[in-house]
Design a protein around this motif. Structure first.
Motif, mmCIF file in Angstrom:
data_model
loop_
_atom_site.group_PDB
_atom_site.id
_atom_site.type_symbol
_atom_site.label_atom_id
_atom_site.label_comp_id
_atom_site.label_asym_id
_atom_site.label_seq_id
_atom_site.Cartn_x
_atom_site.Cartn_y
_atom_site.Cartn_z
ATOM 1 N N LEU A 106 -9.016 53.087 -75.627
ATOM 2 C CA LEU A 106 -8.145 52.518 -74.136
ATOM 3 C C LEU A 106 -8.325 51.780 -73.736
ATOM 4 O O LEU A 106 -6.535 50.724 -72.991
ATOM 5 C CB LEU A 106 -9.454 53.019 -73.160
ATOM 6 N N ARG A 107 -8.268 50.256 -74.616
ATOM 7 C CA ARG A 107 -8.155 49.022 -74.996
ATOM 8 C C ARG A 107 -6.952 48.610 -74.761
ATOM 9 O O ARG A 107 -6.104 47.788 -74.662
ATOM 10 C CB ARG A 107 -9.265 48.226 -75.329
ATOM 11 N N LYS A 108 -6.748 49.371 -75.794
ATOM 12 C CA LYS A 108 -5.610 49.445 -77.182
ATOM 13 C C LYS A 108 -4.041 49.871 -76.549
ATOM 14 O O LYS A 108 -3.579 49.511 -76.426
ATOM 15 C CB LYS A 108 -5.792 49.626 -78.618
ATOM 16 N N ALA A 109 -4.682 50.591 -76.075
ATOM 17 C CA ALA A 109 -3.687 51.845 -74.912
ATOM 18 C C ALA A 109 -3.149 51.390 -73.838
ATOM 19 O O ALA A 109 -1.764 51.188 -73.179
ATOM 20 C CB ALA A 109 -4.163 52.892 -74.921
ATOM 21 N N SER A 110 -4.161 50.865 -73.285
ATOM 22 C CA SER A 110 -3.415 49.672 -71.775
ATOM 23 C C SER A 110 -3.662 48.250 -72.391
ATOM 24 O O SER A 110 -3.173 47.329 -71.180
ATOM 25 C CB SER A 110 -5.259 49.895 -71.364
ATOM 26 N N ASP A 111 -3.316 48.051 -73.764
ATOM 27 C CA ASP A 111 -2.032 46.675 -74.018
ATOM 28 C C ASP A 111 -3.337 45.047 -73.545
ATOM 29 O O ASP A 111 -3.195 44.648 -73.050
ATOM 30 C CB ASP A 111 -1.256 46.330 -73.397
ATOM 31 N N VAL A 112 -4.690 45.231 -73.634
ATOM 32 C CA VAL A 112 -5.489 44.292 -73.604
ATOM 33 C C VAL A 112 -5.649 43.957 -75.060
ATOM 34 O O VAL A 112 -6.565 44.697 -75.659
ATOM 35 C CB VAL A 112 -7.429 44.865 -72.637
ATOM 36 N N GLY A 113 -5.616 42.795 -74.682
ATOM 37 C CA GLY A 113 -5.655 41.888 -76.622
ATOM 38 C C GLY A 113 -7.135 41.473 -77.295
ATOM 39 O O GLY A 113 -8.229 41.567 -75.233
ATOM 40 N N GLN A 114 -7.876 41.301 -77.582
ATOM 41 C CA GLN A 114 -8.726 40.730 -78.112
ATOM 42 C C GLN A 114 -9.280 39.445 -79.289
ATOM 43 O O GLN A 114 -8.057 39.757 -80.216
ATOM 44 C CB GLN A 114 -9.257 42.204 -78.846
ATOM 45 N N VAL A 115 -10.230 38.648 -79.319
ATOM 46 C CA VAL A 115 -10.199 37.731 -79.923
ATOM 47 C C VAL A 115 -11.166 38.024 -80.758
ATOM 48 O O VAL A 115 -12.204 38.071 -80.664
ATOM 49 C CB VAL A 115 -10.685 36.557 -79.169
ATOM 50 N N GLN A 116 -10.926 38.487 -81.951
ATOM 51 C CA GLN A 116 -12.057 38.622 -82.874
ATOM 52 C C GLN A 116 -12.293 37.220 -84.453
ATOM 53 O O GLN A 116 -11.202 37.103 -84.473
ATOM 54 C CB GLN A 116 -11.793 40.070 -84.312
ATOM 55 N N LYS A 117 -13.852 37.265 -84.591
ATOM 56 C CA LYS A 117 -14.373 36.208 -85.199
ATOM 57 C C LYS A 117 -15.068 36.666 -86.265
ATOM 58 O O LYS A 117 -16.316 37.218 -85.633
ATOM 59 C CB LYS A 117 -14.909 34.980 -84.541
ATOM 60 N N SER A 118 -14.687 37.048 -87.177
ATOM 61 C CA SER A 118 -16.166 37.527 -87.733
ATOM 62 C C SER A 118 -17.092 36.336 -88.874
ATOM 63 O O SER A 118 -16.788 35.662 -88.916
ATOM 64 C CB SER A 118 -15.519 37.820 -89.223
ATOM 65 N N TYR A 119 -18.626 36.970 -88.442
ATOM 66 C CA TYR A 119 -19.534 36.296 -89.347
ATOM 67 C C TYR A 119 -19.449 36.105 -89.729
ATOM 68 O O TYR A 119 -21.149 35.527 -90.595
ATOM 69 C CB TYR A 119 -20.579 37.082 -87.700
#
Length: 401
Positions: free
Chosen positions: A179-192
């Motif tokens: 749903l987040r992706k389909a709603s065009d909501v971006g995301q910041v992702q950082k690998s630990y």
């Protein structure tokens, strides 16, 4: 349910996409309101399992989350033998001068610090709490195919062909949220740069109703007490290269390495389930709300599991969103408008960010191999352990009190 008269016919007031623990918590909370709620989930809830088996995935449930489950009628669905209360937490630095700190529930006149509960047990109890609700529909197995947002509603098309309209959609469908992706909501992702290895082990010595955590430069190793006094769920978060080395070991060598790393604190260990690993990322959605959409749990944020707070953040999201929706209901306002959802985002974003920063700081501090840093952190642990007032504040914060 609008600030003006809404002509569109809604199938539901709220549709929750995702019927995991967090999505079910929200649906249970909303079942107590005058709302029509739909929950879309592809995987049925496991209602029974073979006696003697243990789910390798467990959650450390804070007292705040316990109270939420009591409020929504789920806590009574968890049998005494299915929840393991822990009264103490022992944390120590496995390197340098071996500084340590111990937290005990008696320090704040509480009977325990929280509970360790298998995820399947939690999900079953939450599901059973909504099974009795007449205003909640469990749409399973179902998958979403398309979403469209209109001024007066949001519309979902399911793979089965069903088309559903709601005033508000809630994404509770995990870190890889459709749903987040389909709603065009971006995301910041950082690998630990870590992988978490989880499994269940049997220990020679009883766990003493204590949650144990040892840190070294590879990462934290936690032994979480289960209902059986000699069973623990482990979460071993280590750098990716070392994780691959550990997973390549046969069972006997893995057990020896695990016991050695844990400094034989509970004696020899025996594997009761196959170790499995998953990569760890810090993820943060660009926004938790937009027009007719709210994101909760892992769909909105993920953190390192070293403090066991990730799922509790999700439960708190569900609780806060239910409160925000209730405020709009009491004003006969449209629950799906962005400005009506903003109080939820403001309340949750700051706490989540603070927790993410804390987890980053702990990870960086304990992965240092510089002797002076190791000595300083060990001294800091030992010094804090001698100050009851500081420990009381830390305990209450961790318990959500």
């Amino acid at each position: 349910m609008s600030e003006g008269n809404r002509p569109v016919k809604l199938d539901y007031d709220v549709i929750i996409v995702g019927g995991g623990m967090v999505g079910l918590t929200l649906s249970a909370a909303l079942s107590q309101r005058d709302l029509r709620v739909g929950v879309i989930e592809p995987k049925p809830v496991e209602l029974e399992w073979q006696r003697g088996t243990v789910d390798a995935r467990v959650s450390a449930i804070t007292r705040a989350s316990q109270r939420l489950f009591e409020d929504v009628g789920a806590w009574s669905g968890i049998a005494a033998e299915e929840k393991s209360a822990y009264r103490r937490m022992c944390v120590w630095d496995g390197e340098s001068t071996h500084g340590s700190i111990e937290f005990d529930a008696s320090l704040i006149a509480e009977k325990n610090l929280g509970y360790i509960i298998e995820n399947r047990v939690l999900r079953r109890a939450l599901y059973q709490s909504i099974e009795r609700a007449r205003n909640v529909d469990w749409l399973c197995p179902e998958k979403c195919q398309e979403v469209t947002y209109h001024d007066d509603c949001a519309e979902l098309t399911l793979v089965s062909g069903k088309r559903l309209k709601a005033a508000l959609l809630v994404g509770a469908d995990g870190a890889f949220s459709w749903l987040r992706k389909a709603s065009d909501v971006g995301q910041v992702q950082k690998s630990y740069g870590h992988k978490a290895i989880v499994c269940t082990v049997k220990t020679d010595a009883p766990h003493q109703h204590t949650a144990w955590q040892r840190f070294d430069h590879h990462g934290p190793l936690a032994f979480l007490p289960l209902a059986d006094n000699h069973l623990c769920s482990i979460v071993w978060s280590v750098d990716e290269a070392y994780a691959e080395e550990l997973l390549a070991l046969d069972s006997a060598d893995f057990e020896k390495r695990l016991s050695h790393t844990f400094e034989a604190t509970l004696g020899a260990v025996t594997l009761k389930s196959e170790p499995v690993a998953f990569p760890l990322f810090e993820r943060t959605a660009d926004t938790m709300v937009q027009h007719r959409l709210a994101l909760i749990g892992d769909a909105a944020h993920t953190i390192h599991p070293l403090a066991g707070q990730g799922v509790n953040l999700g439960f708190a999201d569900a609780q806060e969103l239910a409160k925000t929706i209730e405020v709009s209901l009491n004003k006969s306002a449209d629950i799906g408008l962005k400005h009506r959802l903003r109080p939820f985002e403001r309340a949750r974003k700051s706490e989540t960010k603070a927790m993410q920063l804390a987890m980053q700081g702990f990870k960086r501090l304990f992965e240092q191999e510089i002797p002076v840093v190791q000595m300083a952190r060990s001294y800091g642990l030992a010094l804090t352990d001698k100050h009851p007032l500081i420990k009381q504040k830390l305990i209450r914060k961790a318990m959500g009190l």
